[in-house]
Scaffold this motif. Structure first.
Motif, PDB file in Angstrom:
ATOM      1  N   ARG A   1     155.382  23.214  20.411  1.00  8.38           N
ATOM      2  CA  ARG A   1     154.130  22.560  20.002  1.00  8.38           C
ATOM      3  C   ARG A   1     153.182  22.526  21.183  1.00  8.38           C
ATOM      4  NH1 ARG A   1     154.432  20.501  15.025  1.00  8.38           N
ATOM      5  NH2 ARG A   1     156.515  20.234  14.110  1.00  8.38           N
ATOM      6  N   ASP A   2     151.890  22.508  20.896  1.00  7.60           N
ATOM      7  CA  ASP A   2     150.903  22.619  21.974  1.00  7.60           C
ATOM      8  C   ASP A   2     150.826  21.384  22.858  1.00  7.60           C
ATOM      9  OD1 ASP A   2     148.773  20.767  20.755  1.00  7.60           O
ATOM     10  OD2 ASP A   2     148.958  22.269  19.189  1.00  7.60           O
ATOM     11  N   GLU A   3     151.195  20.209  22.322  1.00  8.80           N
ATOM     12  CA  GLU A   3     151.196  18.952  23.085  1.00  8.80           C
ATOM     13  C   GLU A   3     149.846  18.646  23.729  1.00  8.80           C
ATOM     14  OE1 GLU A   3     153.630  17.100  22.641  1.00  8.80           O
ATOM     15  OE2 GLU A   3     155.247  18.452  22.054  1.00  8.80           O
ATOM     16  N   LEU A   4     148.764  19.055  23.084  1.00  8.26           N
ATOM     17  CA  LEU A   4     147.425  18.694  23.576  1.00  8.26           C
ATOM     18  C   LEU A   4     147.188  17.204  23.341  1.00  8.26           C
ATOM     19  CD1 LEU A   4     145.369  21.718  22.176  1.00  8.26           C
ATOM     20  CD2 LEU A   4     146.160  21.397  24.521  1.00  8.26           C
ATOM     21  N   LEU A   5     146.480  16.575  24.246  1.00  4.82           N
ATOM     22  CA  LEU A   5     146.214  15.135  24.170  1.00  4.82           C
ATOM     23  C   LEU A   5     144.937  14.884  23.375  1.00  4.82           C
ATOM     24  CD1 LEU A   5     147.046  14.215  27.878  1.00  4.82           C
ATOM     25  CD2 LEU A   5     148.564  14.183  25.877  1.00  4.82           C
ATOM     26  N   GLU A   6     145.066  14.155  22.276  1.00  2.87           N
ATOM     27  CA  GLU A   6     143.942  13.976  21.360  1.00  2.87           C
ATOM     28  C   GLU A   6     142.785  13.230  22.005  1.00  2.87           C
ATOM     29  OE1 GLU A   6     141.557  14.347  18.192  1.00  2.87           O
ATOM     30  OE2 GLU A   6     143.465  15.383  18.514  1.00  2.87           O
ATOM     31  N   TRP A   7     143.041  12.368  22.950  1.00  2.00           N
ATOM     32  CA  TRP A   7     141.957  11.580  23.551  1.00  2.00           C
ATOM     33  C   TRP A   7     141.203  12.335  24.652  1.00  2.00           C
ATOM     34  CZ3 TRP A   7     147.148  10.497  24.048  1.00  2.00           C
ATOM     35  CH2 TRP A   7     147.709  10.640  25.323  1.00  2.00           C
ATOM     36  N   ARG A   8     141.608  13.567  24.891  1.00  2.35           N
ATOM     37  CA  ARG A   8     140.892  14.400  25.869  1.00  2.35           C
ATOM     38  C   ARG A   8     140.272  15.589  25.154  1.00  2.35           C
ATOM     39  NH1 ARG A   8     143.179  13.527  31.458  1.00  2.35           N
ATOM     40  NH2 ARG A   8     142.202  15.505  32.025  1.00  2.35           N
ATOM     41  N   SER A   9     139.119  16.027  25.614  1.00  2.00           N
ATOM     42  CA  SER A   9     138.503  17.243  25.079  1.00  2.00           C
ATOM     43  C   SER A   9     139.363  18.446  25.439  1.00  2.00           C
ATOM     44  CB  SER A   9     137.096  17.421  25.657  1.00  2.00           C
ATOM     45  OG  SER A   9     137.173  17.694  27.052  1.00  2.00           O
TER      46      SER A   9
ATOM     47  N   GLN B   1     132.875  27.619  22.903  1.00  2.00           N
ATOM     48  CA  GLN B   1     132.034  26.676  22.159  1.00  2.00           C
ATOM     49  C   GLN B   1     132.792  25.432  21.708  1.00  2.00           C
ATOM     50  OE1 GLN B   1     130.841  28.089  18.165  1.00  2.00           O
ATOM     51  NE2 GLN B   1     132.283  29.794  18.445  1.00  2.00           N
ATOM     52  N   PHE B   2     134.112  25.404  21.996  1.00  2.88           N
ATOM     53  CA  PHE B   2     134.927  24.251  21.587  1.00  2.88           C
ATOM     54  C   PHE B   2     135.397  23.424  22.782  1.00  2.88           C
ATOM     55  CE2 PHE B   2     135.462  27.591  18.391  1.00  2.88           C
ATOM     56  CZ  PHE B   2     135.068  26.913  17.249  1.00  2.88           C
ATOM     57  N   GLU B   3     134.784  23.643  23.942  1.00  2.84           N
ATOM     58  CA  GLU B   3     135.204  22.937  25.152  1.00  2.84           C
ATOM     59  C   GLU B   3     135.189  21.421  24.977  1.00  2.84           C
ATOM     60  OE1 GLU B   3     133.066  23.943  28.638  1.00  2.84           O
ATOM     61  OE2 GLU B   3     133.985  25.932  28.847  1.00  2.84           O
ATOM     62  N   HIS B   4     134.189  20.912  24.265  1.00  5.35           N
ATOM     63  CA  HIS B   4     134.022  19.466  24.146  1.00  5.35           C
ATOM     64  C   HIS B   4     134.615  18.922  22.842  1.00  5.35           C
ATOM     65  CE1 HIS B   4     131.610  19.734  27.705  1.00  5.35           C
ATOM     66  NE2 HIS B   4     130.794  20.602  27.130  1.00  5.35           N
ATOM     67  N   SER B   5     135.306  19.784  22.101  1.00  3.74           N
ATOM     68  CA  SER B   5     135.959  19.352  20.860  1.00  3.74           C
ATOM     69  C   SER B   5     137.286  18.669  21.166  1.00  3.74           C
ATOM     70  CB  SER B   5     136.216  20.551  19.948  1.00  3.74           C
ATOM     71  OG  SER B   5     135.016  21.214  19.607  1.00  3.74           O
ATOM     72  N   ARG B   6     137.740  17.856  20.217  1.00  2.81           N
ATOM     73  CA  ARG B   6     139.063  17.255  20.309  1.00  2.81           C
ATOM     74  C   ARG B   6     140.083  18.206  19.675  1.00  2.81           C
ATOM     75  NH1 ARG B   6     138.457  13.162  23.997  1.00  2.81           N
ATOM     76  NH2 ARG B   6     136.477  12.093  23.565  1.00  2.81           N
ATOM     77  N   PRO B   7     141.342  18.137  20.088  1.00  2.00           N
ATOM     78  CA  PRO B   7     142.351  19.036  19.518  1.00  2.00           C
ATOM     79  C   PRO B   7     142.408  19.024  17.998  1.00  2.00           C
ATOM     80  CG  PRO B   7     143.226  17.959  21.455  1.00  2.00           C
ATOM     81  CD  PRO B   7     141.881  17.338  21.202  1.00  2.00           C
TER      82      PRO B   7
ATOM     83  N   GLY C   1     146.062  27.906  15.508  1.00  2.00           N
ATOM     84  CA  GLY C   1     145.989  29.062  16.398  1.00  2.00           C
ATOM     85  C   GLY C   1     145.111  28.816  17.613  1.00  2.00           C
ATOM     86  N   MET C   2     143.980  28.161  17.395  1.00  2.00           N
ATOM     87  CA  MET C   2     143.084  27.852  18.506  1.00  2.00           C
ATOM     88  C   MET C   2     143.730  26.867  19.473  1.00  2.00           C
ATOM     89  SD  MET C   2     139.607  27.564  16.229  1.00  2.00           S
ATOM     90  CE  MET C   2     138.495  27.094  17.551  1.00  2.00           C
ATOM     91  N   ARG C   3     144.495  25.928  18.938  1.00  2.00           N
ATOM     92  CA  ARG C   3     145.191  24.969  19.796  1.00  2.00           C
ATOM     93  C   ARG C   3     146.216  25.677  20.681  1.00  2.00           C
ATOM     94  NH1 ARG C   3     145.618  19.215  17.357  1.00  2.00           N
ATOM     95  NH2 ARG C   3     147.478  19.147  18.678  1.00  2.00           N
ATOM     96  N   GLN C   4     146.906  26.677  20.126  1.00  2.00           N
ATOM     97  CA  GLN C   4     147.885  27.398  20.927  1.00  2.00           C
ATOM     98  C   GLN C   4     147.200  28.220  22.019  1.00  2.00           C
ATOM     99  OE1 GLN C   4     150.600  25.705  20.510  1.00  2.00           O
ATOM    100  NE2 GLN C   4     151.885  27.521  20.502  1.00  2.00           N
ATOM    101  N   ARG C   5     146.040  28.783  21.710  1.00  2.00           N
ATOM    102  CA  ARG C   5     145.289  29.491  22.755  1.00  2.00           C
ATOM    103  C   ARG C   5     144.858  28.532  23.858  1.00  2.00           C
ATOM    104  NH1 ARG C   5     140.568  32.451  20.092  1.00  2.00           N
ATOM    105  NH2 ARG C   5     141.367  31.749  18.086  1.00  2.00           N
TER     106      ARG C   5
END
Length: 262
Positions: free
Chosen positions: A85-93, A127-133, A139-143
């Motif tokens: 899993r990507d384990e991206l932090l939702e509270w960070r962009s 263009q998604f730098e400031h988006s939330r996970p 697929g974009m999250r894995q990238r």
């Protein structure tokens, strides 16, 4: 090809109050600079354990693992690890997720931030730098997770079934994207997967492990002479003339192992 990683006679077992469970037995192989290795084998044979040993998260009971001639436990900062899993932090962009590693290591700089911008732009996430996970597709999250790993300039990238949480169509597209990114960055990579087609489409060489305690029972070097260099992509490999032959060879090895267990 310069060898950067060497595993020499690695054995490992798990210990519980009920006894010992051998996982790996006398595993030896090396990985060249820029090489992409895939490791396949029966479920529970110790594939992920092997990655944990290479990453320095576990210490082998016997044998040694060397990176550039040094014990891997002394240079774990040179190893990147992508999980299932990507384990991206939702509270960070997305941008701040990518910078998490340098922040933790205390190496964040203007150059690092510029590199993060460049990598995100190069791989379709500018263009998604400031988006939330949660605003991105799987697929974009894995990238984004891959960029987060590459920003640390790893000598070796470990991939533990990084596409298994995705639906089939997305999995095909993302493995193609990430495979091409790894080739472009010339990153040395080791992939663990249950998916034989995925292994063949991505790797330069495949190691087939036996049932536990796992040994390397078969090694296959992949060559797709029917494809030109520019056409040698993960998706194109699946339609190449050599693909079926390689699949059947590995399938035969795995099935022989399964039949011998009955």
């Amino acid at each position: 090809m310069e060898k950067i990683l060497e595993l020499k006679h690695i054995s490992h077992a798990y210990h519980t109050p009920k006894g010992e469970t051998p996982a790996l037995q006398d595993i030896s192989f090396s990985v060249g600079k820029g090489e992409f290795i895939a490791i396949v084998g029966p479920s529970g044979c110790g594939k992920s354990t092997l990655l944990s040993l290479i990453a320095g998260l576990l210490k082998p009971e016997s044998g040694e693992i060397m990176l550039h001639g040094m014990p891997v436990i002394d240079c774990t900062e040179k190893i990147g690890y992508m999980l299932q899993r990507d384990e991206l932090l939702e509270w960070r962009s997305i941008f701040r997720n990518v910078l998490l590693g340098p922040e933790i290591r205390g190496t964040l700089s203007a150059d690092t931030k510029e590199k993060a911008h460049d990598l995100l732009a190069a791989y379709g996430l500018g263009q998604f730098e400031h988006s939330r996970p949660s605003e991105l597709s799987g697929g974009m999250r894995q990238r984004a997770a891959l960029v987060r790993t590459l920003i640390l300039n790893p000598e070796i990238l470990l991939l533990d079934e990084p596409f298994s949480a995705l639906d089939y169509q997305t999995r095909l597209n993302v493995s193609d994207d990430i495979g091409q990114i790894i080739r472009k960055e010339q990153t040395t990579a080791i992939l663990v997967t249950h998916d034989l087609s995925e292994a063949i489409s991505l790797a330069d060489r495949i190691l087939v492990l036996s049932r536990r305690p796992a040994v390397i029972k078969y090694e296959l070097k992949l060559e797709f002479s029917s494809l030109g260099t520019s056409d040698d992509t993960p998706l194109n490999r699946r339609n190449a003339a050599e693909f079926k032959t390689y699949f059947n060879l590995i399938w035969k090895e795995l099935n022989q192992d399964e039949r011998s267990s009955y």
